[in-house]
Design a protein around this motif. Structure first.
Motif, PDB file in Angstrom:
ATOM      1  N   ARG A   1     -22.811  -3.744 -33.068  1.00 31.23           N
ATOM      2  CA  ARG A   1     -22.078  -2.493 -33.343  1.00 31.23           C
ATOM      3  C   ARG A   1     -22.968  -1.511 -34.108  1.00 31.23           C
ATOM      4  O   ARG A   1     -23.007  -0.318 -33.811  1.00 31.23           O
ATOM      5  CB  ARG A   1     -20.829  -2.763 -34.189  1.00 31.23           C
ATOM      6  N   SER A   2     -23.681  -2.021 -35.094  1.00 27.32           N
ATOM      7  CA  SER A   2     -24.550  -1.185 -35.909  1.00 27.32           C
ATOM      8  C   SER A   2     -25.693  -0.594 -35.074  1.00 27.32           C
ATOM      9  O   SER A   2     -26.034   0.591 -35.215  1.00 27.32           O
ATOM     10  CB  SER A   2     -25.116  -2.006 -37.067  1.00 27.32           C
ATOM     11  N   VAL A   3     -26.286  -1.395 -34.220  1.00 26.18           N
ATOM     12  CA  VAL A   3     -27.374  -0.925 -33.356  1.00 26.18           C
ATOM     13  C   VAL A   3     -26.872   0.206 -32.455  1.00 26.18           C
ATOM     14  O   VAL A   3     -27.529   1.240 -32.307  1.00 26.18           O
ATOM     15  CB  VAL A   3     -27.952  -2.098 -32.525  1.00 26.18           C
ATOM     16  N   ILE A   4     -25.689   0.022 -31.860  1.00 27.65           N
ATOM     17  CA  ILE A   4     -25.111   1.044 -30.981  1.00 27.65           C
ATOM     18  C   ILE A   4     -24.852   2.334 -31.770  1.00 27.65           C
ATOM     19  O   ILE A   4     -25.185   3.434 -31.315  1.00 27.65           O
ATOM     20  CB  ILE A   4     -23.799   0.537 -30.340  1.00 27.65           C
ATOM     21  N   SER A   5     -24.292   2.221 -32.943  1.00 29.14           N
ATOM     22  CA  SER A   5     -24.023   3.407 -33.766  1.00 29.14           C
ATOM     23  C   SER A   5     -25.306   4.137 -34.135  1.00 29.14           C
ATOM     24  O   SER A   5     -25.382   5.368 -34.067  1.00 29.14           O
ATOM     25  CB  SER A   5     -23.270   3.020 -35.043  1.00 29.14           C
ATOM     26  N   GLN A   6     -26.319   3.378 -34.518  1.00 24.93           N
ATOM     27  CA  GLN A   6     -27.578   3.996 -34.944  1.00 24.93           C
ATOM     28  C   GLN A   6     -28.296   4.699 -33.801  1.00 24.93           C
ATOM     29  O   GLN A   6     -28.778   5.820 -33.966  1.00 24.93           O
ATOM     30  CB  GLN A   6     -28.484   2.952 -35.581  1.00 24.93           C
ATOM     31  N   ILE A   7     -28.370   4.064 -32.636  1.00 26.36           N
ATOM     32  CA  ILE A   7     -29.103   4.694 -31.531  1.00 26.36           C
ATOM     33  C   ILE A   7     -28.372   5.940 -31.043  1.00 26.36           C
ATOM     34  O   ILE A   7     -29.003   6.937 -30.700  1.00 26.36           O
ATOM     35  CB  ILE A   7     -29.384   3.694 -30.380  1.00 26.36           C
ATOM     36  N   THR A   8     -27.050   5.909 -31.032  1.00 31.32           N
ATOM     37  CA  THR A   8     -26.321   7.102 -30.590  1.00 31.32           C
ATOM     38  C   THR A   8     -26.376   8.215 -31.646  1.00 31.32           C
ATOM     39  O   THR A   8     -26.370   9.391 -31.305  1.00 31.32           O
ATOM     40  CB  THR A   8     -24.864   6.768 -30.209  1.00 31.32           C
ATOM     41  N   LEU A   9     -26.458   7.864 -32.906  1.00 31.52           N
ATOM     42  CA  LEU A   9     -26.642   8.853 -33.968  1.00 31.52           C
ATOM     43  C   LEU A   9     -28.006   9.522 -33.833  1.00 31.52           C
ATOM     44  O   LEU A   9     -28.137  10.741 -33.968  1.00 31.52           O
ATOM     45  CB  LEU A   9     -26.514   8.198 -35.337  1.00 31.52           C
ATOM     46  N   LEU A  10     -29.025   8.740 -33.535  1.00 31.34           N
ATOM     47  CA  LEU A  10     -30.379   9.280 -33.424  1.00 31.34           C
ATOM     48  C   LEU A  10     -30.559  10.184 -32.207  1.00 31.34           C
ATOM     49  O   LEU A  10     -31.502  10.966 -32.155  1.00 31.34           O
ATOM     50  CB  LEU A  10     -31.404   8.139 -33.385  1.00 31.34           C
ATOM     51  N   GLY A  11     -29.652  10.080 -31.223  1.00 32.33           N
ATOM     52  CA  GLY A  11     -29.701  10.989 -30.074  1.00 32.33           C
ATOM     53  C   GLY A  11     -29.510  12.443 -30.493  1.00 32.33           C
ATOM     54  O   GLY A  11     -29.961  13.361 -29.825  1.00 32.33           O
ATOM     55  N   ASN A  12     -28.806  12.657 -31.600  1.00 34.67           N
ATOM     56  CA  ASN A  12     -28.658  13.947 -32.268  1.00 34.67           C
ATOM     57  C   ASN A  12     -28.039  15.048 -31.409  1.00 34.67           C
ATOM     58  O   ASN A  12     -28.251  16.217 -31.653  1.00 34.67           O
ATOM     59  CB  ASN A  12     -30.004  14.417 -32.822  1.00 34.67           C
ATOM     60  N   GLU A  13     -27.284  14.657 -30.378  1.00 35.34           N
ATOM     61  CA  GLU A  13     -26.648  15.668 -29.546  1.00 35.34           C
ATOM     62  C   GLU A  13     -25.131  15.475 -29.492  1.00 35.34           C
ATOM     63  O   GLU A  13     -24.389  16.426 -29.365  1.00 35.34           O
ATOM     64  CB  GLU A  13     -27.223  15.595 -28.127  1.00 35.34           C
ATOM     65  N   TYR A  14     -24.703  14.248 -29.583  1.00 33.17           N
ATOM     66  CA  TYR A  14     -23.284  13.899 -29.520  1.00 33.17           C
ATOM     67  C   TYR A  14     -22.925  13.087 -30.757  1.00 33.17           C
ATOM     68  O   TYR A  14     -23.799  12.558 -31.442  1.00 33.17           O
ATOM     69  CB  TYR A  14     -22.995  13.079 -28.257  1.00 33.17           C
ATOM     70  N   SER A  15     -21.658  12.982 -31.002  1.00 34.30           N
ATOM     71  CA  SER A  15     -21.205  12.148 -32.119  1.00 34.30           C
ATOM     72  C   SER A  15     -21.598  10.701 -31.853  1.00 34.30           C
ATOM     73  O   SER A  15     -21.570  10.246 -30.705  1.00 34.30           O
ATOM     74  CB  SER A  15     -19.690  12.230 -32.269  1.00 34.30           C
ATOM     75  N   PRO A  16     -21.945   9.976 -32.900  1.00 32.72           N
ATOM     76  CA  PRO A  16     -22.321   8.572 -32.683  1.00 32.72           C
ATOM     77  C   PRO A  16     -21.131   7.744 -32.221  1.00 32.72           C
ATOM     78  O   PRO A  16     -19.984   8.049 -32.543  1.00 32.72           O
ATOM     79  CB  PRO A  16     -22.806   8.121 -34.061  1.00 32.72           C
ATOM     80  N   ILE A  17     -21.410   6.730 -31.458  1.00 32.70           N
ATOM     81  CA  ILE A  17     -20.372   5.800 -31.022  1.00 32.70           C
ATOM     82  C   ILE A  17     -20.216   4.736 -32.087  1.00 32.70           C
ATOM     83  O   ILE A  17     -21.187   4.089 -32.482  1.00 32.70           O
ATOM     84  CB  ILE A  17     -20.746   5.143 -29.685  1.00 32.70           C
ATOM     85  N   ILE A  18     -19.006   4.603 -32.555  1.00 34.80           N
ATOM     86  CA  ILE A  18     -18.684   3.536 -33.496  1.00 34.80           C
ATOM     87  C   ILE A  18     -17.685   2.636 -32.795  1.00 34.80           C
ATOM     88  O   ILE A  18     -16.514   2.998 -32.641  1.00 34.80           O
ATOM     89  CB  ILE A  18     -18.130   4.095 -34.821  1.00 34.80           C
ATOM     90  N   LEU A  19     -18.176   1.517 -32.307  1.00 35.08           N
ATOM     91  CA  LEU A  19     -17.307   0.592 -31.585  1.00 35.08           C
ATOM     92  C   LEU A  19     -16.249   0.050 -32.524  1.00 35.08           C
ATOM     93  O   LEU A  19     -16.539  -0.249 -33.684  1.00 35.08           O
ATOM     94  CB  LEU A  19     -18.126  -0.571 -31.001  1.00 35.08           C
ATOM     95  N   PRO A  20     -15.042  -0.088 -32.034  1.00 28.19           N
ATOM     96  CA  PRO A  20     -13.977  -0.628 -32.887  1.00 28.19           C
ATOM     97  C   PRO A  20     -14.189  -2.117 -33.146  1.00 28.19           C
ATOM     98  O   PRO A  20     -14.906  -2.797 -32.397  1.00 28.19           O
ATOM     99  CB  PRO A  20     -12.714  -0.394 -32.056  1.00 28.19           C
ATOM    100  N   LEU A  21     -13.563  -2.600 -34.190  1.00 27.59           N
ATOM    101  CA  LEU A  21     -13.554  -4.040 -34.414  1.00 27.59           C
ATOM    102  C   LEU A  21     -12.744  -4.663 -33.290  1.00 27.59           C
ATOM    103  O   LEU A  21     -11.684  -4.150 -32.923  1.00 27.59           O
ATOM    104  CB  LEU A  21     -12.917  -4.364 -35.762  1.00 27.59           C
ATOM    105  N   ILE A  22     -13.259  -5.718 -32.731  1.00 26.68           N
ATOM    106  CA  ILE A  22     -12.580  -6.343 -31.598  1.00 26.68           C
ATOM    107  C   ILE A  22     -12.594  -7.854 -31.740  1.00 26.68           C
ATOM    108  O   ILE A  22     -13.360  -8.410 -32.526  1.00 26.68           O
ATOM    109  CB  ILE A  22     -13.252  -5.974 -30.256  1.00 26.68           C
ATOM    110  N   ASN A  23     -11.771  -8.481 -30.958  1.00 29.11           N
ATOM    111  CA  ASN A  23     -11.789  -9.931 -30.831  1.00 29.11           C
ATOM    112  C   ASN A  23     -12.854 -10.242 -29.789  1.00 29.11           C
ATOM    113  O   ASN A  23     -12.650 -10.021 -28.598  1.00 29.11           O
ATOM    114  CB  ASN A  23     -10.410 -10.437 -30.391  1.00 29.11           C
ATOM    115  N   VAL A  24     -14.001 -10.723 -30.224  1.00 32.24           N
ATOM    116  CA  VAL A  24     -15.131 -10.962 -29.335  1.00 32.24           C
ATOM    117  C   VAL A  24     -14.750 -11.923 -28.220  1.00 32.24           C
ATOM    118  O   VAL A  24     -15.117 -11.733 -27.068  1.00 32.24           O
ATOM    119  CB  VAL A  24     -16.350 -11.493 -30.134  1.00 32.24           C
ATOM    120  N   GLU A  25     -13.981 -12.930 -28.544  1.00 29.16           N
ATOM    121  CA  GLU A  25     -13.597 -13.926 -27.544  1.00 29.16           C
ATOM    122  C   GLU A  25     -12.783 -13.303 -26.420  1.00 29.16           C
ATOM    123  O   GLU A  25     -13.000 -13.592 -25.247  1.00 29.16           O
ATOM    124  CB  GLU A  25     -12.821 -15.066 -28.199  1.00 29.16           C
TER     125      GLU A  25
END
Length: 133
Positions: free
Chosen positions: A102-126
């Motif tokens: 989740r953190s990796v996804i948020s950081q890479i989308t933040l660094l794109g600097n064009e759109y709001s970062p994606i913050i994936l919701p907490l989920i049941n991984v299973e």
């Protein structure tokens, strides 16, 4: 008594490619349907488990996005292992690793600097894994 000791993780693959032909309207909600692939390898000799999580399925974005991380775990057990121990280890390891993904996804989308970062919701991984694997 058995337990899983998280040793470390690393990013194996990270892909962010901007799409030029997408017109994303501001304020329009995006429906995310992430897909999680979980793979594990167990070394009986050292009781080391390597678990890989790959997140895909984020197609309706103005960019292509894919991320894969790998976690390394030590499995400690003092009793006879249940028949489904590999499945149990994989499920627990994936649950431990998902916040890092989740953190990796948020950081890479933040660094794109064009759109709001994606913050994936907490989920049941299973449940996510069951749906898509």
């Amino acid at each position: 008594m058995s337990y899983l000791n998280f040793l470390n993780y690393r990013v194996l693959d990270l892909e962010y490619v901007r799409k030029n032909d997408i017109d994303l309207k501001r304020g329009k909600p995006i429906k995310l349907q992430p897909k999680l692939n979980v793979h594990s390898e167990y070394d009986d000799k050292d009781s080391i488990v390597n678990v890989t999580l790959t997140l895909t399925g984020l197609e309706n974005l103005p960019f292509d996005l894919k991320a894969t991380i790998e976690g390394k775990f030590k499995y400690i057990h003092e009793e006879k292992l249940p028949s489904n121990y590999l499945q149990l280890i994989q499920n627990n390891a994936a649950t431990i690793l998902f916040p890092y993904l989740r953190s990796v996804i948020s950081q890479i989308t933040l660094l794109g600097n064009e759109y709001s970062p994606i913050i994936l919701p907490l989920i049941n991984v299973e449940s996510l894994k069951e749906k898509h694997n």
